[in-house]
Design a protein around this motif. Sequence first.
Motif, PDB file in Angstrom:
ATOM      1  N   CYS A  68      -3.180   9.921  -6.929  1.00  0.00           N
ATOM      2  CA  CYS A  68      -2.360   9.178  -5.969  1.00  0.00           C
ATOM      3  C   CYS A  68      -2.071  10.058  -4.754  1.00  0.00           C
ATOM      4  N   THR A 129      -7.157   1.659  -4.820  1.00  0.00           N
ATOM      5  CA  THR A 129      -6.150   0.668  -4.462  1.00  0.00           C
ATOM      6  C   THR A 129      -5.326   1.186  -3.289  1.00  0.00           C
ATOM      7  N   VAL A 131      -2.059   0.996  -1.287  1.00  0.00           N
ATOM      8  CA  VAL A 131      -0.681   0.554  -1.505  1.00  0.00           C
ATOM      9  C   VAL A 131       0.051   0.536  -0.161  1.00  0.00           C
ATOM     10  N   GLU A 136      -0.164  -4.243  -3.063  1.00  0.00           N
ATOM     11  CA  GLU A 136      -1.308  -3.411  -3.390  1.00  0.00           C
ATOM     12  C   GLU A 136      -2.580  -4.189  -3.084  1.00  0.00           C
ATOM     13  N   LYS A 161      -4.434   4.953  -4.404  1.00  0.00           N
ATOM     14  CA  LYS A 161      -4.637   5.332  -5.797  1.00  0.00           C
ATOM     15  C   LYS A 161      -6.128   5.319  -6.129  1.00  0.00           C
TER      16      LYS A 161
END
Length: 261
Positions: A68, A129, A131, A136, A161
């Motif tokens: 992340c 992903t 965010v 998301e 992510k």
Amino acid sequence: MYNFDLTRPTTVADAVAALAQEDAQALSGGQTLIPTLKQRLAQPSVLVSLTGISEMVGVSTDAEGRLCIGGATTHAQVSREAEAYPALAAMASHIGDPAVRHRGTIGGSLANNDPSACYPCAVLASGATVVTNDREIAADDYFEGMFTTALEEGEIITQVKFPVPERANYQKFVQPASRFALVGVMVAKYADGVRVAVTGASEDGVFRWTEAEEALSADYSTDALSGLSVEADGMIGDLHGTPEYRAHLVATMTKRAVAAS
């Protein structure tokens, strides 16, 4: 450059509120926006700096094992701290020059979605992903064309992510003057298959080469790519390379990425 006000929020909520002002624009690393302002190609009334928001800076691993990265994290920090995803760290270490790497951010790169940028390629190849302050967005739904994304007005990328692949590599054929990718390819192998993303080549921006993905998912080797090629139609043609040359480079850099992963 035209006159503008500058605000430096310290929280995402404050940044979202500041961006609600008329003609406000987010400022991350500024590697694209500042030259645009100098050329008077943009005229925001307010620049909202995102670099002072601590919750948007840093690299960590979540409970699902995903890497992340905060949206305001610089390329240099990613190159140092993304040890869990070596191919991503190596890619970040070769973006631009040292000045660009210490100012440019992953969120800024993805929001701009330059057709020759490296991070869009990594995000798409990884099935990452994106965010934001509001939702998301899967990588396959995020990129919508050259300089175009699924972001709504005032929406901020707070984190990205990355599922960590079993094997991966990024190969970039560098345009020497800009250090952007004339063509860049990232290959990422996961338990459920292989993803291949290409930047710098298409007039529509970053894209997945699905034919190569199918071949590599069945046999992860350079031999699996023999005879495969992308169409030159729709590839970028400029003084640095013809569409046919870029199409050739796509196949070549994909093979190099597989061999090096």
